[in-house]
Design a protein around this motif. Structure first.
Motif, PDB file in Angstrom:
ATOM      1  N   ALA A 101       0.834  -1.212   0.000  1.00 43.49           N
ATOM      2  CA  ALA A 101       0.000   0.000   0.000  1.00 43.49           C
ATOM      3  C   ALA A 101       0.862   1.252   0.000  1.00 43.49           C
ATOM      4  O   ALA A 101       0.575   2.215  -0.726  1.00 43.49           O
ATOM      5  CB  ALA A 101      -0.938  -0.009   1.216  1.00 43.49           C
ATOM      6  N   ARG A 105       0.968   4.047  -2.947  1.00 46.92           N
ATOM      7  CA  ARG A 105       0.828   5.466  -2.633  1.00 46.92           C
ATOM      8  C   ARG A 105       1.953   6.260  -3.282  1.00 46.92           C
ATOM      9  O   ARG A 105       1.729   7.285  -3.911  1.00 46.92           O
ATOM     10  CB  ARG A 105       0.832   5.673  -1.120  1.00 46.92           C
ATOM     11  N   PRO A 110      -3.608   6.307  -5.611  1.00 51.98           N
ATOM     12  CA  PRO A 110      -4.264   6.443  -4.305  1.00 51.98           C
ATOM     13  C   PRO A 110      -5.408   5.464  -4.070  1.00 51.98           C
ATOM     14  O   PRO A 110      -5.574   4.990  -2.946  1.00 51.98           O
ATOM     15  CB  PRO A 110      -4.762   7.888  -4.287  1.00 51.98           C
ATOM     16  N   GLU A 111      -6.185   5.152  -5.104  1.00 53.83           N
ATOM     17  CA  GLU A 111      -7.307   4.236  -4.874  1.00 53.83           C
ATOM     18  C   GLU A 111      -6.804   2.823  -4.599  1.00 53.83           C
ATOM     19  O   GLU A 111      -7.311   2.136  -3.710  1.00 53.83           O
ATOM     20  CB  GLU A 111      -8.279   4.254  -6.051  1.00 53.83           C
ATOM     21  N   ARG A 114      -5.421   2.870  -1.116  1.00 52.84           N
ATOM     22  CA  ARG A 114      -6.514   2.881  -0.136  1.00 52.84           C
ATOM     23  C   ARG A 114      -7.080   1.476   0.053  1.00 52.84           C
ATOM     24  O   ARG A 114      -7.284   1.020   1.177  1.00 52.84           O
ATOM     25  CB  ARG A 114      -7.597   3.855  -0.575  1.00 52.84           C
ATOM     26  N   GLN A 115      -7.329   0.793  -1.052  1.00 51.27           N
ATOM     27  CA  GLN A 115      -7.872  -0.567  -0.961  1.00 51.27           C
ATOM     28  C   GLN A 115      -6.924  -1.496  -0.208  1.00 51.27           C
ATOM     29  O   GLN A 115      -7.351  -2.309   0.608  1.00 51.27           O
ATOM     30  CB  GLN A 115      -8.165  -1.105  -2.357  1.00 51.27           C
ATOM     31  N   PHE A 117      -4.540  -0.615   2.018  1.00 53.43           N
ATOM     32  CA  PHE A 117      -4.539  -0.223   3.437  1.00 53.43           C
ATOM     33  C   PHE A 117      -5.792  -0.745   4.138  1.00 53.43           C
ATOM     34  O   PHE A 117      -5.717  -1.279   5.248  1.00 53.43           O
ATOM     35  CB  PHE A 117      -4.477   1.299   3.590  1.00 53.43           C
ATOM     36  N   GLU A 118      -6.955  -0.584   3.497  1.00 57.11           N
ATOM     37  CA  GLU A 118      -8.208  -1.013   4.123  1.00 57.11           C
ATOM     38  C   GLU A 118      -8.258  -2.520   4.331  1.00 57.11           C
ATOM     39  O   GLU A 118      -8.724  -2.997   5.371  1.00 57.11           O
ATOM     40  CB  GLU A 118      -9.402  -0.538   3.292  1.00 57.11           C
ATOM     41  N   LEU A 142      -3.876   5.575   6.409  1.00 52.34           N
ATOM     42  CA  LEU A 142      -5.100   5.653   5.613  1.00 52.34           C
ATOM     43  C   LEU A 142      -5.722   7.044   5.704  1.00 52.34           C
ATOM     44  O   LEU A 142      -6.116   7.620   4.686  1.00 52.34           O
ATOM     45  CB  LEU A 142      -6.082   4.587   6.096  1.00 52.34           C
ATOM     46  N   LEU A 145      -3.843   9.676   3.609  1.00 53.18           N
ATOM     47  CA  LEU A 145      -3.720   9.438   2.178  1.00 53.18           C
ATOM     48  C   LEU A 145      -4.386  10.577   1.419  1.00 53.18           C
ATOM     49  O   LEU A 145      -5.596  10.754   1.469  1.00 53.18           O
ATOM     50  CB  LEU A 145      -4.377   8.100   1.821  1.00 53.18           C
ATOM     51  N   GLY A 149      -2.173  10.289  -3.347  1.00 54.35           N
ATOM     52  CA  GLY A 149      -1.623   9.086  -2.763  1.00 54.35           C
ATOM     53  C   GLY A 149      -0.195   9.181  -2.324  1.00 54.35           C
ATOM     54  O   GLY A 149       0.483   8.194  -2.190  1.00 54.35           O
TER      55      GLY A 149
END
Length: 155
Positions: A101, A105, A110-111, A114-115, A117-118, A142, A145, A149
Motif C-alpha cells: 500500500a 501510494r 491512491p485508490e 486505499r484498498q 490499506f483497508e 489511511l 492518504l 496518494g
C-alpha cells in the motif's frame, strides 16, 4: 552440517541480507536475498511461508532503493504465497499488503493504495484488536492518504 543448500542455510543468508540492508550495503543485501530465495524455492517450494518471507525482504530492499517497478511484483508474490499457505486472513500477508500500500501510494495510485490499506487494516484489526499500535499506524496512513496518494513515509 545440513549443507549450503538447506533451508537452515537460507535462513542464515536471509538474516545476513537484512543486516546488510540495515547497514546500507544494498548490493550485498540483494545478492544474499536472491541466494536465499533460490535455495528456499528449490528446498521448500514457491509458496512456502519462508520463501514468502524472503520475497518480502527482497521487495522491501527494492522499495527503499526506490525501485518501485521491481518491488511491486515481488510484494505481490509474497502476499500470494502467504495467502496460499495460510488463507486470506493471514497476518503476515496483511503486513506485506501494508508495505505494498505504501508503494502504491508512492506510485501515485491512491485508490489502489486505499484498498490495500483497508484490506490490511481489516485483517490486522480482527487479529490484533483496535488498540494495537500497528493497527493505529495503518489507520493513520489511511487517514493521511491525499488524493494523489503521496503522503507519509516509506515502511
Amino acid at each position: 552440517t545440513l549443507g549450503p543448500q538447506s533451508p537452515e542455510a537460507a535462513t542464515a543468508i536471509d538474516n545476513l541480507g537484512n543486516v546488510r540492508r540495515a547497514t546500507g550495503d544494498f548490493d550485498d543485501a540483494e545478492r544474499l536475498f536472491e541466494t536465499a530465495l533460490r535455495i528456499r524455492r528449490q528446498a521448500l517450494g514457491p509458496n512456502d511461508p519462508d520463501t514468502a518471507a524472503t520475497l518480502n525482504n527482497l521487495a522491501g530492499l527494492y522499495h527503499v532503493q526506490g525501485r518501485l517497478a521491481d518491488a511491486e511484483p515481488v510484494y505481490r508474490a509474497s502476499i500470494a504465497a502467504r495467502t496460499e499457505a495460510f488463507g486470506p486472513t493471514d497476518t503476515t500477508a496483511a503486513e506485506t499488503l501494508y508495505n505494498l500500500a505504501h508503494l502504491l501510494r508512492q506510485k501515485g495510485e491512491p485508490e489502489a493504495a486505499r484498498q490495500a490499506f483497508e484490506t490490511a487494516l481489516k485483517i490486522l484489526e480482527e487479529a490484533y484488536g483496535a488498540a494495537d499500535p500497528f493497527v493505529g499506524e495503518i489507520r493513520k496512513a489511511l487517514a493521511g492518504l491525499d488524493p494523489n496518494g503521496r503522503s507519509g513515509s516509506l515502511p
